[in-house]
Write an enzyme that holds these catalytic residues in place. Structure first.
Site, PDB file in Angstrom:
ATOM      1  N   SER A 124       8.058  -3.181  -1.100  1.00 59.76           N
ATOM      2  CA  SER A 124       7.626  -1.882  -1.620  1.00 59.76           C
ATOM      3  C   SER A 124       8.843  -1.008  -1.922  1.00 59.76           C
ATOM      4  O   SER A 124       9.892  -1.135  -1.273  1.00 59.76           O
ATOM      5  CB  SER A 124       6.768  -1.201  -0.553  1.00 59.76           C
ATOM      6  OG  SER A 124       6.590   0.162  -0.838  1.00 59.76           O
ATOM      7  N   TYR A 148       5.235   1.603   8.692  1.00 64.23           N
ATOM      8  CA  TYR A 148       4.832   0.724   7.586  1.00 64.23           C
ATOM      9  C   TYR A 148       6.062   0.286   6.785  1.00 64.23           C
ATOM     10  O   TYR A 148       6.288  -0.896   6.539  1.00 64.23           O
ATOM     11  CB  TYR A 148       3.822   1.439   6.660  1.00 64.23           C
ATOM     12  CG  TYR A 148       3.693   0.759   5.315  1.00 64.23           C
ATOM     13  CD1 TYR A 148       3.045  -0.459   5.207  1.00 64.23           C
ATOM     14  CD2 TYR A 148       4.259   1.319   4.164  1.00 64.23           C
ATOM     15  CE1 TYR A 148       2.954  -1.111   3.969  1.00 64.23           C
ATOM     16  CE2 TYR A 148       4.170   0.689   2.934  1.00 64.23           C
ATOM     17  CZ  TYR A 148       3.518  -0.526   2.841  1.00 64.23           C
ATOM     18  OH  TYR A 148       3.446  -1.174   1.631  1.00 64.23           O
ATOM     19  N   LYS A 152       8.258  -3.536   6.122  1.00 65.05           N
ATOM     20  CA  LYS A 152       8.700  -4.137   4.845  1.00 65.05           C
ATOM     21  C   LYS A 152      10.211  -4.416   4.892  1.00 65.05           C
ATOM     22  O   LYS A 152      10.674  -5.477   4.478  1.00 65.05           O
ATOM     23  CB  LYS A 152       8.373  -3.203   3.672  1.00 65.05           C
ATOM     24  CG  LYS A 152       6.901  -3.008   3.419  1.00 65.05           C
ATOM     25  CD  LYS A 152       6.228  -4.297   2.998  1.00 65.05           C
ATOM     26  CE  LYS A 152       4.740  -4.153   2.837  1.00 65.05           C
ATOM     27  NZ  LYS A 152       4.016  -5.425   2.769  1.00 65.05           N
TER      28      LYS A 152
HETATM   29  P1  NAD Z   1      -5.000  -4.486   0.390  1.00 61.51           P
HETATM   30  O1  NAD Z   1      -5.228  -3.893   1.715  1.00 61.51           O
HETATM   31  O2  NAD Z   1      -6.005  -4.245  -0.680  1.00 61.51           O
HETATM   32  O3  NAD Z   1      -4.812  -6.072   0.526  1.00 61.51           O
HETATM   33  C1  NAD Z   1      -4.248  -6.684   1.661  1.00 61.51           C
HETATM   34  C2  NAD Z   1      -5.175  -7.816   2.074  1.00 61.51           C
HETATM   35  O4  NAD Z   1      -4.617  -8.454   3.219  1.00 61.51           O
HETATM   36  C3  NAD Z   1      -6.566  -7.322   2.462  1.00 61.51           C
HETATM   37  O5  NAD Z   1      -7.547  -8.069   1.758  1.00 61.51           O
HETATM   38  C4  NAD Z   1      -6.634  -7.554   3.965  1.00 61.51           C
HETATM   39  O6  NAD Z   1      -7.950  -7.868   4.374  1.00 61.51           O
HETATM   40  C5  NAD Z   1      -5.656  -8.696   4.154  1.00 61.51           C
HETATM   41  N1  NAD Z   1      -5.017  -8.776   5.478  1.00 61.51           N
HETATM   42  C6  NAD Z   1      -4.358  -7.798   6.156  1.00 61.51           C
HETATM   43  N2  NAD Z   1      -3.889  -8.269   7.313  1.00 61.51           N
HETATM   44  C7  NAD Z   1      -4.228  -9.579   7.375  1.00 61.51           C
HETATM   45  C8  NAD Z   1      -4.011 -10.606   8.334  1.00 61.51           C
HETATM   46  N3  NAD Z   1      -3.375 -10.383   9.476  1.00 61.51           N
HETATM   47  N4  NAD Z   1      -4.494 -11.840   8.057  1.00 61.51           N
HETATM   48  C9  NAD Z   1      -5.176 -12.093   6.919  1.00 61.51           C
HETATM   49  N5  NAD Z   1      -5.405 -11.154   5.982  1.00 61.51           N
HETATM   50  C10 NAD Z   1      -4.946  -9.917   6.219  1.00 61.51           C
HETATM   51  O7  NAD Z   1      -3.557  -4.025  -0.084  1.00 61.51           O
HETATM   52  P2  NAD Z   1      -2.838  -4.185  -1.506  1.00 61.51           P
HETATM   53  O8  NAD Z   1      -2.721  -2.834  -2.100  1.00 61.51           O
HETATM   54  O9  NAD Z   1      -3.451  -5.265  -2.292  1.00 61.51           O
HETATM   55  O10 NAD Z   1      -1.390  -4.597  -1.011  1.00 61.51           O
HETATM   56  C11 NAD Z   1      -0.981  -5.937  -0.904  1.00 61.51           C
HETATM   57  C12 NAD Z   1       0.409  -5.989  -0.315  1.00 61.51           C
HETATM   58  O11 NAD Z   1       1.291  -5.235  -1.130  1.00 61.51           O
HETATM   59  C13 NAD Z   1       0.518  -5.393   1.092  1.00 61.51           C
HETATM   60  O12 NAD Z   1       1.429  -6.167   1.835  1.00 61.51           O
HETATM   61  C14 NAD Z   1       1.069  -4.015   0.840  1.00 61.51           C
HETATM   62  O13 NAD Z   1       1.803  -3.527   1.927  1.00 61.51           O
HETATM   63  C15 NAD Z   1       1.970  -4.259  -0.354  1.00 61.51           C
HETATM   64  N6  NAD Z   1       2.196  -3.048  -1.165  1.00 61.51           N
HETATM   65  C16 NAD Z   1       1.118  -2.354  -1.638  1.00 61.51           C
HETATM   66  C17 NAD Z   1       1.330  -1.188  -2.374  1.00 61.51           C
HETATM   67  C18 NAD Z   1       0.165  -0.381  -2.887  1.00 61.51           C
HETATM   68  O14 NAD Z   1       0.348   0.762  -3.232  1.00 61.51           O
HETATM   69  N7  NAD Z   1      -1.043  -0.921  -2.994  1.00 61.51           N
HETATM   70  C19 NAD Z   1       2.632  -0.763  -2.641  1.00 61.51           C
HETATM   71  C20 NAD Z   1       3.699  -1.503  -2.161  1.00 61.51           C
HETATM   72  C21 NAD Z   1       3.479  -2.663  -1.415  1.00 61.51           C
HETATM   73  C1  UD1 Z   2       2.691   5.999  -0.896  1.00 61.89           C
HETATM   74  C2  UD1 Z   2       3.389   5.685   0.397  1.00 61.89           C
HETATM   75  C3  UD1 Z   2       4.462   4.650   0.159  1.00 61.89           C
HETATM   76  C4  UD1 Z   2       3.859   3.422  -0.491  1.00 61.89           C
HETATM   77  C5  UD1 Z   2       3.171   3.835  -1.772  1.00 61.89           C
HETATM   78  C6  UD1 Z   2       2.504   2.664  -2.398  1.00 61.89           C
HETATM   79  C7  UD1 Z   2       3.208   7.796   1.666  1.00 61.89           C
HETATM   80  C8  UD1 Z   2       3.964   8.952   2.246  1.00 61.89           C
HETATM   81  N1  UD1 Z   2       3.951   6.913   0.949  1.00 61.89           N
HETATM   82  O1  UD1 Z   2       3.657   6.485  -1.799  1.00 61.89           O
HETATM   83  O2  UD1 Z   2       5.061   4.279   1.376  1.00 61.89           O
HETATM   84  O3  UD1 Z   2       4.848   2.464  -0.777  1.00 61.89           O
HETATM   85  O4  UD1 Z   2       2.173   4.821  -1.465  1.00 61.89           O
HETATM   86  O5  UD1 Z   2       1.756   3.049  -3.478  1.00 61.89           O
HETATM   87  O6  UD1 Z   2       2.019   7.653   1.847  1.00 61.89           O
HETATM   88  N2  UD1 Z   2      -0.453  13.300  -3.919  1.00 61.89           N
HETATM   89  C9  UD1 Z   2      -1.115  14.500  -3.997  1.00 61.89           C
HETATM   90  N3  UD1 Z   2      -2.364  14.580  -3.441  1.00 61.89           N
HETATM   91  C10 UD1 Z   2      -2.981  13.514  -2.833  1.00 61.89           C
HETATM   92  C11 UD1 Z   2      -2.273  12.286  -2.777  1.00 61.89           C
HETATM   93  C12 UD1 Z   2      -1.014  12.230  -3.313  1.00 61.89           C
HETATM   94  O7  UD1 Z   2      -0.611  15.478  -4.538  1.00 61.89           O
HETATM   95  O8  UD1 Z   2      -4.112  13.662  -2.342  1.00 61.89           O
HETATM   96  C13 UD1 Z   2       0.887  13.191  -4.541  1.00 61.89           C
HETATM   97  C14 UD1 Z   2       1.991  12.832  -3.577  1.00 61.89           C
HETATM   98  O9  UD1 Z   2       2.579  13.970  -3.014  1.00 61.89           O
HETATM   99  C15 UD1 Z   2       2.963  12.057  -4.489  1.00 61.89           C
HETATM  100  C16 UD1 Z   2       2.038  11.395  -5.538  1.00 61.89           C
HETATM  101  O10 UD1 Z   2       0.825  12.144  -5.483  1.00 61.89           O
HETATM  102  O11 UD1 Z   2       3.803  12.949  -5.178  1.00 61.89           O
HETATM  103  C17 UD1 Z   2       1.745   9.954  -5.222  1.00 61.89           C
HETATM  104  O12 UD1 Z   2       1.264   9.842  -3.888  1.00 61.89           O
HETATM  105  P1  UD1 Z   2       0.686   8.471  -3.295  1.00 61.89           P
HETATM  106  O13 UD1 Z   2      -0.299   7.893  -4.237  1.00 61.89           O
HETATM  107  O14 UD1 Z   2       0.226   8.737  -1.906  1.00 61.89           O
HETATM  108  O15 UD1 Z   2       1.934   7.495  -3.305  1.00 61.89           O
HETATM  109  P2  UD1 Z   2       3.412   7.720  -2.701  1.00 61.89           P
HETATM  110  O16 UD1 Z   2       3.487   8.916  -1.855  1.00 61.89           O
HETATM  111  O17 UD1 Z   2       4.360   7.587  -3.819  1.00 61.89           O
END
Ligand code: NAD
Ligand code: UD1
Length: 336
Positions: A124, A148, A152
């Site tokens: 991330s 969190y 990572k």
């Molecule tokens: P998500 O929660 O939708 O998907 C994660 C999946 O992993 C879920 O289906 C959950 O049931 C499963 N899971 C969690 N722990 C598990 C375990 N111990 N064993 C088996 N399954 C398990 O999340 P996502 O948004 O699809 O994210 C996927 C990955 O990408 C995560 O590792 C997350 O940290 C990373 N990531 C997500 C974002 C984001 O904004 N969505 C940003 C940066 C990184």
């Molecule tokens: C968040 C996580 C970050 C993660 C990323 C993945 C936090 C502090 N950080 O990032 O670790 O990797 O998601 O997508 O949670 N905002 C509002 N109102 C809301 C929600 C968000 O104004 O109700 C603003 C936030 O201040 C930010 C932007 O929207 O400026 C995006 O926020 P968000 O979607 O939560 O993502 P990040 O904070 O970038």
């Protein structure tokens, strides 16, 4: 040879599974459904006409992983499984370290035993910590501000050590920026059970009427309109990045980090306006205090992914909001 997708029922995982199946890959999903629903499998089948093998279970269950690896020829793993809520990780750090770190260690142990040494890992942009020196480059020093993010960072370090110990490994660390949007079918997308923490799912629920009003966290940042700026990327483009990364690690050994972002920054108010256009609804919002831990601005330099993976994001902010809206309004209609 199959690809094992941990967390493949989740938001980014399910979109990536669709791309893998469309590319004729054999896919095995392992997911404990802690943050996803079994119905996702039906949606994947409707979209691709293929029902991948789904094994419900936890990646910390070593016996289960042993069984999967001993019964199937698995060439590579795309490792999405993890918990991802920043606020919850501050309240429950043990749960986060256990799930994300222990889960990854057990997975790596079993992979090593079965000589499966190819992994694409979901990292991330959070690993850039408080840095605001945009655009972020992969070579920047890493730091984190919450458990969190620490998981990572630690997993990246663990994977670097694994490669150092055995140069046959091939690992891609994909640092996602802010994934949003949904599959164009409207069938799969991000569907948080609780009140969303992230901007897009919150805005979508205001548009459907499930939530009354968006709180904009601060309008006094040093950004063009004062609200926070992020690099929003369509989940479909992100999913394509995984296919490219899989192709890349297949033909090489080593460990490389890649930013997956568009390279563009959009403010909270830009998103509100784009979502209003897509949904033809008014998004009610009020400006409140800054959220602790937020950085003012964050976007990627995505040149490395372009050069080495031949990948880039194509979808713009309007397409992201249109697809997010299609999914959210479908969901909302089905709840009524
Ligand atoms: P998500 O929660 O939708 O998907 C994660 C999946 O992993 C879920 O289906 C959950 O049931 C499963 N899971 C969690 N722990 C598990 C375990 N111990 N064993 C088996 N399954 C398990 O999340 P996502 O948004 O699809 O994210 C996927 C990955 O990408 C995560 O590792 C997350 O940290 C990373 N990531 C997500 C974002 C984001 O904004 N969505 C940003 C940066 C990184
Ligand atoms: C968040 C996580 C970050 C993660 C990323 C993945 C936090 C502090 N950080 O990032 O670790 O990797 O998601 O997508 O949670 N905002 C509002 N109102 C809301 C929600 C968000 O104004 O109700 C603003 C936030 O201040 C930010 C932007 O929207 O400026 C995006 O926020 P968000 O979607 O939560 O993502 P990040 O904070 O970038």
């Amino acid at each position: 040879m199959a690809v094992l997708v941990t967390g493949g029922m989740g938001y980014i995982g399910s979109h990536t599974v669709v791309k893998l199946l469309e590319d004729n890959k054999e896919v095995i999903i392992v997911d404990n459904l802690v943050n996803s629903k079994e119905e996702v499998l039906n949606h994947i089948e409707t979209i691709t006409l293929i029902r991948p093998l789904f094994i419900q279970g936890d990646i910390r269950d070593e016996k289960l992983l042993e069984k999967i690896f001993s019964h199937h020829l698995i060439n590579s793993v795309i490792h999405f499984a993890g918990l991802k809520a920043v606020g919850e990780s501050v309240d429950e750090p043990i749960k986060y370290y256990d799930n994300n770190i222990v889960g990854t260690l057990i997975l790596l142990k079993v992979m090593k035993k079965y000589k499966c040494r190819k992994m694409v890992f979901s990292s991330s942009a959070t690993v850039y910590g408080n840095n605001s020196n945009v655009p972020f480059e992969e070579s920047y020093p890493l730091s984190t501000t919450n458990p969190y993010g620490a998981t990572k960072h630690m997993i990246e370090d663990i994977l670097r050590d694994v490669y150092k110990s055995d140069k046959e490994w091939s690992i891609a660390l994909l640092r996602y920026f802010n994934p949003i949007g949904a599959h164009e079918s409207g069938l799969i997308g991000e569907d948080p059970n609780d009140i969303p923490n992230n901007l897009l799912p919150y805005v979508a629920k205001v548009a459907t009427g499930e939530l009354a009003c968006l709180s904009v966290f601060g309008d006094d940042y040093d950004t063009p309109d004062g609200t926070g700026v992020r690099d929003y990327i369509h989940v479909d483009d992100l999913a394509s990045g995984h296919l490219k990364a899989l192709g890349y690690i297949d033909g090489t050994t080593g460990i490389e980090a890649f930013n997956l972002g568009t390279g563009n920054g959009y403010s909270v108010l830009d998103i509100v306006r784009a979502f209003e256009k897509a949904s033809k609804k008014t998004i009610k919002y009020k400006v409140v205090n800054r959220r602790e831990g937020d950085i003012p601005i964050c976007y990627a330099n995505a040149n490395k992914a372009k050069q080495l993976l031949n990948w880039q994001a194509y979808k713009n902010i309007n397409q992201m909001c249109e697809d997010a809206w299609r999914f959210a309004s479908n969901k909302s209609n089905h709840k009524e």
